[in-house]
Design an enzyme around this catalytic site. Sequence first.
Site, PDB file in Angstrom:
ATOM      1  N   SER A 140       0.849  -1.195   0.000  1.00  0.00           N
ATOM      2  CA  SER A 140       0.000   0.000   0.000  1.00  0.00           C
ATOM      3  C   SER A 140       0.879   1.237   0.000  1.00  0.00           C
ATOM      4  CB  SER A 140      -0.871   0.015   1.254  1.00  0.00           C
ATOM      5  OG  SER A 140      -1.439   1.284   1.455  1.00  0.00           O
ATOM      6  N   TYR A 153      -2.126  -1.485  10.123  1.00  0.00           N
ATOM      7  CA  TYR A 153      -2.201  -1.617   8.661  1.00  0.00           C
ATOM      8  C   TYR A 153      -0.872  -1.233   8.013  1.00  0.00           C
ATOM      9  CZ  TYR A 153      -3.976  -1.203   3.898  1.00  0.00           C
ATOM     10  OH  TYR A 153      -4.169  -1.374   2.543  1.00  0.00           O
TER      11      TYR A 153
HETATM   12  N1  LIG Z   1      -8.788  -0.068  -1.360  1.00  0.00           N
HETATM   13  C1  LIG Z   1      -7.677   0.632  -1.191  1.00  0.00           C
HETATM   14  O1  LIG Z   1      -7.692   1.878  -1.180  1.00  0.00           O
HETATM   15  C2  LIG Z   1      -6.355  -0.049  -1.035  1.00  0.00           C
HETATM   16  C3  LIG Z   1      -5.201   0.740  -1.023  1.00  0.00           C
HETATM   17  C4  LIG Z   1      -3.955   0.127  -0.872  1.00  0.00           C
HETATM   18  C5  LIG Z   1      -3.870  -1.246  -0.762  1.00  0.00           C
HETATM   19  N2  LIG Z   1      -5.025  -1.987  -0.768  1.00  0.00           N
HETATM   20  C6  LIG Z   1      -4.878  -3.429  -0.618  1.00  0.00           C
HETATM   21  O2  LIG Z   1      -5.514  -4.060  -1.711  1.00  0.00           O
HETATM   22  C7  LIG Z   1      -5.953  -5.346  -1.313  1.00  0.00           C
HETATM   23  C8  LIG Z   1      -7.404  -5.520  -1.702  1.00  0.00           C
HETATM   24  O3  LIG Z   1      -8.173  -4.596  -0.962  1.00  0.00           O
HETATM   25  P1  LIG Z   1      -9.635  -4.110  -1.387  1.00  0.00           P
HETATM   26  O4  LIG Z   1      -9.656  -2.650  -1.178  1.00  0.00           O
HETATM   27  O5  LIG Z   1     -10.011  -4.667  -2.691  1.00  0.00           O
HETATM   28  O6  LIG Z   1     -10.483  -4.750  -0.178  1.00  0.00           O
HETATM   29  P2  LIG Z   1     -11.825  -5.606  -0.133  1.00  0.00           P
HETATM   30  O7  LIG Z   1     -12.801  -5.173  -1.169  1.00  0.00           O
HETATM   31  O8  LIG Z   1     -12.239  -5.569   1.297  1.00  0.00           O
HETATM   32  O9  LIG Z   1     -11.317  -7.081  -0.505  1.00  0.00           O
HETATM   33  C9  LIG Z   1     -10.490  -7.792   0.358  1.00  0.00           C
HETATM   34  C10 LIG Z   1     -10.371  -9.210  -0.172  1.00  0.00           C
HETATM   35  O10 LIG Z   1      -9.497  -9.937   0.699  1.00  0.00           O
HETATM   36  C11 LIG Z   1     -10.129 -11.143   1.083  1.00  0.00           C
HETATM   37  N3  LIG Z   1      -9.739 -11.545   2.424  1.00  0.00           N
HETATM   38  C12 LIG Z   1      -9.787 -10.834   3.571  1.00  0.00           C
HETATM   39  N4  LIG Z   1      -9.415 -11.578   4.613  1.00  0.00           N
HETATM   40  C13 LIG Z   1      -9.130 -12.815   4.117  1.00  0.00           C
HETATM   41  C14 LIG Z   1      -8.706 -14.042   4.691  1.00  0.00           C
HETATM   42  N5  LIG Z   1      -8.499 -14.177   6.008  1.00  0.00           N
HETATM   43  N6  LIG Z   1      -8.510 -15.096   3.874  1.00  0.00           N
HETATM   44  C15 LIG Z   1      -8.720 -15.000   2.547  1.00  0.00           C
HETATM   45  N7  LIG Z   1      -9.112 -13.875   1.936  1.00  0.00           N
HETATM   46  C16 LIG Z   1      -9.333 -12.799   2.729  1.00  0.00           C
HETATM   47  C17 LIG Z   1     -11.634 -10.840   1.031  1.00  0.00           C
HETATM   48  O11 LIG Z   1     -12.364 -12.046   0.792  1.00  0.00           O
HETATM   49  P3  LIG Z   1     -13.240 -12.847   1.858  1.00  0.00           P
HETATM   50  O12 LIG Z   1     -13.762 -11.849   2.839  1.00  0.00           O
HETATM   51  O13 LIG Z   1     -14.298 -13.491   1.013  1.00  0.00           O
HETATM   52  O14 LIG Z   1     -12.295 -13.842   2.435  1.00  0.00           O
HETATM   53  C18 LIG Z   1     -11.706  -9.937  -0.191  1.00  0.00           C
HETATM   54  O15 LIG Z   1     -11.810 -10.717  -1.362  1.00  0.00           O
HETATM   55  C19 LIG Z   1      -5.709  -5.442   0.201  1.00  0.00           C
HETATM   56  O16 LIG Z   1      -4.498  -6.108   0.442  1.00  0.00           O
HETATM   57  C20 LIG Z   1      -5.580  -3.993   0.609  1.00  0.00           C
HETATM   58  O17 LIG Z   1      -4.819  -3.818   1.779  1.00  0.00           O
HETATM   59  C21 LIG Z   1      -6.260  -1.424  -0.898  1.00  0.00           C
END
Ligand SMILES: NC(=O)c1ccc[n+]([C@@H]2O[C@H](COP(=O)([O-])OP(=O)(O)OC[C@H]3O[C@@H](n4cnc5c(N)ncnc54)[C@H](OP(=O)(O)O)[C@@H]3O)[C@@H](O)[C@H]2O)c1
Length: 253
Positions: A140, A153
């Site tokens: 991130s 985080y």
């Molecule tokens: N959105 C942002 O602004 C942003 C910015 C920087 C980095 N990121 C990173 O990008 C990645 C995706 O984030 P997102 O924003 O798309 O979030 P999201 O919509 O909440 O998706 C998170 C995904 O991770 C899975 N997950 C969570 N806990 C898990 C576990 N214990 N085992 C297996 N799968 C798990 C969830 O699936 P289930 O709940 O079905 O398991 C879901 O598919 C993350 O690593 C996040 O830190 C996001």
Amino acid sequence: MSSAEKKVVWITGASSGIGLALTKKYLDEGCRVFASARREGELAPLLASHDALVFVPFDITDDSQVHDVRATLLAHTKHVDCAILNAGTCEYLDLTETDPDWKMMNRIMSVNFSGLVNSVEVCLPLLKYSFRPHLVGVSSQAVQAAFPQAEAYGASKAAIRYFLSSLRMDLKPFSIDVTCILPGFVDTPLTRKNTFPMPFLMSSDEAAKRMHRAIESRPYEFSFPKRLSTLLWFGRHFPKLWMTMLTSKNESN
Ligand SMILES: NC(=O)c1ccc[n+]([C@@H]2O[C@H](COP(=O)([O-])OP(=O)(O)OC[C@H]3O[C@@H](n4cnc5c(N)ncnc54)[C@H](OP(=O)(O)O)[C@@H]3O)[C@@H](O)[C@H]2O)c1
């Protein structure tokens, strides 16, 4: 293209947000996609309409699942060309509470860091059977400068970045490329609960488009959008001013 010739991609965190958008992108490109998460979630309609998509359930925090998840992948494919380890979560530490939830630190490290390590353990043997293997981890932009309440985080994402930098060196003899991606703010369920301003917020489709394009060129690191990287560069190099900017609102309350 026969299924034997199609690029094979494994994506974790594919049931929502960025992972879901990436899954759609790679399916559109004609790849075979193995999509992991705990729930099928928003993948359900895609699974019904795409033979090239297989759901592989995986709770990345549960290391006892590593062998079974690998076996499930191996039942469908001998190799993985590109593993995108994207699953993650976010919670904030609130020290204004009488009894702050310090256990949350372990929870976040367990999903974001240990979960990514477990995922590497799953896919490494399959990557070694690819002609041009590529391991991609999602960190991130939060690692570029400190943010309040992001102790857990930010630390988990900084750990991912270091882990991948070191792994890149150790996987060089196996010709496995390693890329660390640092997204800025993306509109997903993860960020929808944020109550602070999120500069340069973009859609998950736009984020997936940029990540997909960057992954093709296999950089060591890819951070986007650049305007946020510039702002955070300022925060990193002028930490006192950055802290004043980010905390003065709280002090005036
Ligand atoms: N959105 C942002 O602004 C942003 C910015 C920087 C980095 N990121 C990173 O990008 C990645 C995706 O984030 P997102 O924003 O798309 O979030 P999201 O919509 O909440 O998706 C998170 C995904 O991770 C899975 N997950 C969570 N806990 C898990 C576990 N214990 N085992 C297996 N799968 C798990 C969830 O699936 P289930 O709940 O079905 O398991 C879901 O598919 C993350 O690593 C996040 O830190 C996001």
